[in-house]
Design an enzyme around this catalytic site. Sequence first.
Site, PDB file in Angstrom:
ATOM      1  CE  LYS A   1      -8.621  -3.641  14.244  1.00 20.73           C
ATOM      2  NZ  LYS A   1      -7.633  -3.709  13.187  1.00 20.73           N
TER       3      LYS A   1
ATOM      4  CG  PHE B   1      -2.563   5.430  13.340  1.00 23.22           C
ATOM      5  CD1 PHE B   1      -1.866   5.152  14.496  1.00 23.22           C
ATOM      6  CD2 PHE B   1      -2.432   6.690  12.761  1.00 23.22           C
ATOM      7  CE1 PHE B   1      -1.034   6.105  15.070  1.00 23.22           C
ATOM      8  CE2 PHE B   1      -1.608   7.647  13.326  1.00 23.22           C
ATOM      9  CZ  PHE B   1      -0.904   7.361  14.486  1.00 23.22           C
TER      10      PHE B   1
ATOM     11  CE  LYS C   1     -10.918   0.161  10.608  1.00 23.49           C
ATOM     12  NZ  LYS C   1     -10.215   0.871   9.562  1.00 23.49           N
TER      13      LYS C   1
ATOM     14  CE  LYS D   1       9.037 -11.656 -14.812  1.00 18.88           C
ATOM     15  NZ  LYS D   1       9.752 -11.149 -15.970  1.00 18.88           N
TER      16      LYS D   1
ATOM     17  CG  ASP E   1      -6.875  -5.631   5.970  1.00 22.58           C
ATOM     18  OD1 ASP E   1      -6.268  -5.593   7.050  1.00 22.58           O
ATOM     19  OD2 ASP E   1      -7.630  -4.725   5.574  1.00 22.58           O
TER      20      ASP E   1
ATOM     21  CG  ASN F   1      -0.185  -0.157   2.504  1.00 23.23           C
ATOM     22  OD1 ASN F   1       0.587   0.707   2.870  1.00 23.23           O
ATOM     23  ND2 ASN F   1      -0.377  -1.281   3.198  1.00 23.23           N
TER      24      ASN F   1
HETATM   25  N1  CTP Z   1      -3.928  -3.608  11.980  1.00 23.39           N
HETATM   26  C1  CTP Z   1      -3.182  -4.690  12.389  1.00 23.39           C
HETATM   27  N2  CTP Z   1      -3.202  -5.840  11.664  1.00 23.39           N
HETATM   28  C2  CTP Z   1      -3.937  -5.941  10.548  1.00 23.39           C
HETATM   29  C3  CTP Z   1      -4.706  -4.855  10.101  1.00 23.39           C
HETATM   30  C4  CTP Z   1      -4.674  -3.688  10.850  1.00 23.39           C
HETATM   31  O1  CTP Z   1      -2.505  -4.593  13.418  1.00 23.39           O
HETATM   32  N3  CTP Z   1      -3.934  -7.082   9.862  1.00 23.39           N
HETATM   33  C5  CTP Z   1      -3.923  -2.368  12.786  1.00 23.39           C
HETATM   34  C6  CTP Z   1      -3.308  -1.172  12.062  1.00 23.39           C
HETATM   35  O2  CTP Z   1      -1.929  -1.064  12.363  1.00 23.39           O
HETATM   36  C7  CTP Z   1      -4.109  -0.004  12.622  1.00 23.39           C
HETATM   37  C8  CTP Z   1      -5.461  -0.617  12.947  1.00 23.39           C
HETATM   38  O3  CTP Z   1      -5.266  -2.016  13.046  1.00 23.39           O
HETATM   39  O4  CTP Z   1      -3.575   0.492  13.826  1.00 23.39           O
HETATM   40  C9  CTP Z   1      -6.515  -0.329  11.910  1.00 23.39           C
HETATM   41  O5  CTP Z   1      -6.043  -0.729  10.650  1.00 23.39           O
HETATM   42  P1  CTP Z   1      -6.939  -0.579   9.340  1.00 23.39           P
HETATM   43  O6  CTP Z   1      -6.206  -1.174   8.201  1.00 23.39           O
HETATM   44  O7  CTP Z   1      -7.432   0.831   9.247  1.00 23.39           O
HETATM   45  O8  CTP Z   1      -8.213  -1.420   9.740  1.00 23.39           O
HETATM   46  P2  CTP Z   1      -8.658  -2.901   9.570  1.00 23.39           P
HETATM   47  O9  CTP Z   1      -8.976  -3.388  10.948  1.00 23.39           O
HETATM   48  O10 CTP Z   1      -7.689  -3.696   8.785  1.00 23.39           O
HETATM   49  O11 CTP Z   1     -10.027  -2.721   8.795  1.00 23.39           O
HETATM   50  P3  CTP Z   1     -10.311  -2.261   7.273  1.00 23.39           P
HETATM   51  O12 CTP Z   1      -9.065  -2.616   6.484  1.00 23.39           O
HETATM   52  O13 CTP Z   1     -11.492  -3.066   6.909  1.00 23.39           O
HETATM   53  O14 CTP Z   1     -10.593  -0.779   7.320  1.00 23.39           O
END
Ligand code: CTP
Length: 400
Positions: free
Chosen positions: A339, A321, A335, A287, A277, A208
């Site tokens: 969490k 975050f 969240k 490759k 995710d 990302n």
């Molecule tokens: N986070 C994490 N592990 C993951 C995904 C997220 O520890 N696999 C943590 C990120 O570091 C951040 C928080 O969870 O502090 C929210 O991450 P975000 O990507 O915004 O949310 P998700 O819970 O993954 O939900 P979505 O992608 O559906 O918005």
Amino acid sequence: MLQGKTVVLGVSGGIAVYKAVELLRLLTKAGAEVHVVMTKSAQQFVTPLTFQTLSGNPVHTDLFNLYQEQEIGHISLADRADLFLLAPATANLIGKIAQGLADDLLTTSVMATKAPVLLAPAMNSNMYENPIYQRNQKLLREYGYHLLEPATGELACGWQGQGKLPDPELILSAAKSVLAPKDLFGCQILITAGPTREELDPVRYLTNYSSGKMGYAIAAAARQRGASVTLVSGPTNLSVPEGVSCVSVCSAEEMRSAVLEHYEAADIVIKAAAVADYRPVRRAEQKIKKSGDELVIELEKNPDILAELGEQKGARVLVGFAAETERLLAHAAEKLQKKHLDLIVANDITREGAGFDVDTNIVRFLHADGRVEEFDLMGKDQVANQLLNRVALLYQAKRP
Ligand code: CTP
């Protein structure tokens, strides 16, 4: 930490004076009001006009200049300063201060100030090794002056060794450290930053846009406030902040292992990383070759590291975050609750100045008790310090 602070930048004579110009630029960019005092020999290397133009304030050069004394005299300069920063500080200047000599404007002002004094030395390596200089620097440290170590490398005089002016960025960070409250002293902070990479084959990966800037800014600020900081970082182009211990990782799985390894010892965890995710179900050994018109990649879920930490939170302060493109507050609040966080930093990445890879952010803090704080556009280091102000209070409240 420097926003709105008055810094007296004392410049003494050495070839490194030109680097003080860059330092001045960094100080003003960080929001400091800078008044420059130059010794006579410093003016041989760079003219006062350069410093005057960049600071927007008259440069002070002369103890017995009636006009300068009337406008802002040396005592007033000494009183008004939040910080005296001497860069470059020559062996001569350090020697004079150590002996209590005050024979020009700079040494007189240093003697008269009650503000913290930070010295960034620059000299020939033989001068640095001279026992007289070594004694002087020891003496100054004993008196509570903050002295940086000069850097090692090729010196302007052709010598190789220790004596170079430390990098201006490093001096800036030391200045922030001197001014920072030490409200996180003695606590262990674990911070994650950057993106993760999920490999598809030996030449491709999913990732990302995260640059890591926010997490690195928090790590630097936490260190300046006295914490022991472990930074678990995905791939970034950033340098590890001074005094921070960094564990480099690539995938979400690697990040999870590194975070769990350091979780036990942590008092505070701040998860600023943008974790992928999903990851490819299979990583191709070779490759992947171009074949049909379509390629379908099967993905599987990565572990949610922060959710896992929330399940075994104990007395830790846990911060997450949420970078969103819509329904900011609703997503962030969900969240926060799911969490088991104490605080979540929410930002709408579609707003100008709030996305990835910029030096600013527009954030809201959502607290577990339902409070929501909204901020205007700020530098990421300001966001970091605003966040740490809250985190320090949460940490203190949880201590027995
Ligand atoms: N986070 C994490 N592990 C993951 C995904 C997220 O520890 N696999 C943590 C990120 O570091 C951040 C928080 O969870 O502090 C929210 O991450 P975000 O990507 O915004 O949310 P998700 O819970 O993954 O939900 P979505 O992608 O559906 O918005």
